[in-house]
Write an enzyme that holds these catalytic residues in place. Structure first.
Site, PDB file in Angstrom:
ATOM      1  N   SER A 133       0.665 -57.115 -28.302  1.00 27.32           N
ATOM      2  CA  SER A 133       0.975 -56.039 -29.234  1.00 27.32           C
ATOM      3  C   SER A 133       1.759 -56.578 -30.437  1.00 27.32           C
ATOM      4  O   SER A 133       1.396 -57.609 -31.004  1.00 27.32           O
ATOM      5  CB  SER A 133       1.750 -54.934 -28.504  1.00 27.32           C
ATOM      6  OG  SER A 133       1.783 -53.759 -29.266  1.00 27.32           O
ATOM      7  N   ASP A 196      -9.365 -50.938 -27.975  1.00 27.41           N
ATOM      8  CA  ASP A 196      -7.924 -51.034 -28.260  1.00 27.41           C
ATOM      9  C   ASP A 196      -7.648 -50.669 -29.716  1.00 27.41           C
ATOM     10  O   ASP A 196      -8.150 -51.310 -30.650  1.00 27.41           O
ATOM     11  CB  ASP A 196      -7.443 -52.454 -27.955  1.00 27.41           C
ATOM     12  CG  ASP A 196      -5.944 -52.618 -28.155  1.00 27.41           C
ATOM     13  OD1 ASP A 196      -5.267 -51.654 -28.543  1.00 27.41           O
ATOM     14  OD2 ASP A 196      -5.452 -53.742 -27.917  1.00 27.41           O
ATOM     15  N   HIS A 331      -5.126 -50.845 -24.598  1.00 27.91           N
ATOM     16  CA  HIS A 331      -4.096 -51.730 -25.173  1.00 27.91           C
ATOM     17  C   HIS A 331      -3.185 -52.307 -24.097  1.00 27.91           C
ATOM     18  O   HIS A 331      -2.532 -53.332 -24.327  1.00 27.91           O
ATOM     19  CB  HIS A 331      -3.266 -50.961 -26.198  1.00 27.91           C
ATOM     20  CG  HIS A 331      -2.283 -51.830 -26.934  1.00 27.91           C
ATOM     21  ND1 HIS A 331      -2.667 -52.923 -27.684  1.00 27.91           N
ATOM     22  CD2 HIS A 331      -0.922 -51.780 -27.020  1.00 27.91           C
ATOM     23  CE1 HIS A 331      -1.592 -53.506 -28.211  1.00 27.91           C
ATOM     24  NE2 HIS A 331      -0.529 -52.830 -27.821  1.00 27.91           N
TER      25      HIS A 331
END
Length: 615
Positions: A133, A196, A331
């Site tokens: 991330s 994602d 994600h």
């Protein structure tokens, strides 16, 4: 990993075991937001000390940690930290996400981090920077910083690697341009799940989803009570978020696709004047996970941008009903997907993308495996055409470079050099030479000079529009040609500029008078030699001399300008001794020689450049 399409030497530089360890540590760091980074040292079986160092960066959760000030949160990169992140000739500085840059600078402020990297580099250990991330964005910047700081042509240190999972985009097209120029692209590997949303997030301005962003960040945050909470991932909340991101992504990718396909329609550029498009672009190697145990690798940054958009489209109504939760859930489930994909030991590489099948039904040879992968990503005919166009663009850039014959250029340089030497011997005149008696010289010298200037101007214009390979400005043969050409031609051009009084119209040569071909090639040399801007401006010295001559031509007493004259003469002698300037700049009719001859006789007799000028 199998290499279905593409040559073995182009295969991913990241080993499977490194990837597993990188993901493991990136997961730990993502769950430890209170720590800026984590370090793990890996020992090989036959060594007592660690041979690898993995550094993973934690993610961060608030909106201000993702966007800052501008609609897309971008700012100019800090060239003191990242001197290579620019377009050399165009002198265009890369844009970077300011919040991510601030986070990295906070990491860099930790002396322990710098010491860790410095020790690993000094001991020739392999460093792997990683993150998940927003932590992946910091890993990218850390890798770029380390490459710029530690990896030079004269060192044998091991280049650091970067592997990211669900990384947002970090910088604009200059990131891709610069890393390919420096031959760094292969060190970056980005894993992206099919749906994602985070890798697509910065293709949209914050204003388009700001009210929905904080709940989404809570969904991603392992420390939040709303982590993976289905109440946040319900259709009504995140469908709007997904649509806001993808609608803006469509604007950016559609505009880019028009450029790829060479569209003559002015409408996309007109719309770009009214619609703010995202500056962010992919770079490095992208590995798309299809969700079916298949991975697809691509190295073309233009194609990666198109895949980010097209692979996240829904293909059925049933799929649309689940996309709201899926775009968030994917994600945080890289672990499951990677385990399945690694078990299959298979990556389909899309290297010759200009030849990709347009039909989803083609099944001959390798095409079957490629088509299956493309179908898993749900790529439509339009998507495949965009990928083909991205591949064709790279081929066209290579063809553009092939137009310029380097051997012919060397011959022209040699003939111009011989011409200037002969003219110096015969008539001592490069400003207003009488060419009629020397037609052969004129053909080989002057006309070649005009032709070379025209070719260089064409090269510079192509570079300005990024129509040549990204590696062009770093190729030793072009740097050498550019330096030789500049040193051979520019002093005479400066002399002519002032001889014909062009400075009276356009101002000093170093202002608007200097051609881009000389500015660009000087920057190439300075960048290649890791020198500061202006360090290779020896050919511009003559412009400074001419401006000095103009300032002092009406001096009342020689003693008032004596020290400056001596300084200029010493510099001229130094440049001559180093072979940077040639005798043709001292011809009888040049403005400099005429001015120098006006100096007092007693000074000229003792001058260090006395033997250069025919008194």
């Amino acid at each position: 990993m199998a290499n279905v399409s593409g040559s073995p030497e182009e295969s991913i530089v990241l080993k499977e075991e490194q990837m597993k360890k990188a993901f493991s540590l990136s997961s730990k760091a993502h769950k430890s937001p209170d720590k800026l980074y984590l370090v793990e040292k890996i020992r090989s079986n036959n060594r007592s000390s660690s041979s690898e160092v993995i550094i993973s960066f934690s993610g961060f959760g608030s909106v201000k940690d993702w966007f800052s000030e501008t609609p897309f949160g971008e700012t100019k990169i800090n060239l003191n930290l990242f001197p290579s992140l620019k377009s050399v000739g165009n002198n265009e500085v890369a844009l970077v996400n300011k919040a991510f840059l601030n986070r990295f600078e906070a990491v860099l402020g930790k002396s322990s981090f710098v010491a860790e990297v410095d020790q690993a580099m000094t001991k020739h250990k392999q460093i792997v920077f990683t993150g998940h991330s927003s932590g992946a964005a910091v890993a990218i910047l850390a890798t770029l910083w380390a490459l710029d700081k530690y990896i030079t042509p004269n060192t044998n240190r091991i280049p650091p690697l970067c592997v990211t999972f669900g990384s947002p985009l970090v910088g604009n097209h200059i990131f891709s341009h610069a890393t390919r120029r420096e031959k760094w692209s292969a060190y970056f590997t980005h894993f992206v799940m099919k749906y994602d949303i985070v890798p697509r997030l910065l293709l949209a301005p914050l204003s388009s989803f700001e009210q929905r962003f904080d709940p989404v960040l809570q969904f991603f945050n392992p420390k939040s009570k709303y982590f993976m909470d289905e109440s946040i991932g319900n259709y009504s909340v995140t469908s709007e978020f997904y649509m806001a991101v993808m609608t803006n992504a469509a604007k950016t990718t559609s505009h880019a696709a028009c450029k790829l396909m060479g569209s003559k329609n002015a409408m996309p550029d007109m719309l770009a004047n009214f619609i703010t498009l995202s500056p962010y672009r992919p770079f490095g190697t992208y590995i798309f996970c299809t969700g079916k145990g298949q991975m697809i690798g691509i190295r073309n940054p233009h194609a990666a941008l198109q895949l980010l958009f097209f692979s996240a489209q829904v293909s059925t109504k049933a799929e649309a009903a689940h996309i709201a939760y899926k775009c968030l859930k994917e994600h945080v489930i890289y672990d499951d997907e990677l385990k399945e994909s690694l078990a299959m030991q298979n990556v389909v590489w899309l290297d010759q993308i200009e030849k990709l099948p347009l039909s989803a039904d083609e099944s001959d040879g390798n095409i079957a495996a490629i088509n299956m992968a493309l179908n898993d990503l749900g790529l439509t005919l339009r998507a495949r055409m965009c990928l083909r166009a991205a591949g064709e663009l790279e081929k066209q850039k290579a063809r553009n470079e092939e137009k310029f014959d380097k051997k012919k250029f060397m011959r022209c340089l040699k003939e111009v050099e011989e011409y200037k030497a002969n003219k110096t011997k015969r008539v001592e005149d490069v400003d207003t030479s009488k060419m009629e008696n020397y037609r052969n010289d004129f053909q080989s010298g002057v006309l070649n000079g005009f032709e070379m200037a025209s070719v260089w101007d064409e090269i510079i214009e192509m570079l300005r529009r990024y129509e040549l390979p990204d590696e062009f400005e770093s190729k030793p043969e072009w740097i050498e040609l550019g330096t030789k050409y500049r040193r051979l031609v520019e002093p005479s051009e400066i002399a002519k500029f002032y001889h014909y009084g062009k400075n009276l119209d356009s101002g000093p040569y170093m202002g608007k008078g200097r051609p881009k071909r000389h500015r660009y090639t000087q920057r190439w040399q300075e960048h290649a030699e890791k020198k500061a801007e202006g360090a290779c401006s020896e050919t511009c010295f003559w412009a400074e001399v001419e401006e000095f001559r103009i300032r002092t031509r009406n001096y009342t007493s020689f003693e008032d300008v004596k020290e400056e004259v001596l300084k200029v003469e010493r510099e001229i002698k130094r440049l001559s001794d180093e072979g940077v300037i040639t005798k043709d700049v001292f011809v009888e009719s040049s403005t400099f020689v005429k001015w120098w001859k006006s100096l007092p006789h007693y000074h000229k007799e003792g001058s260090c450049i006395r033997n250069f000028i025919n008194v």
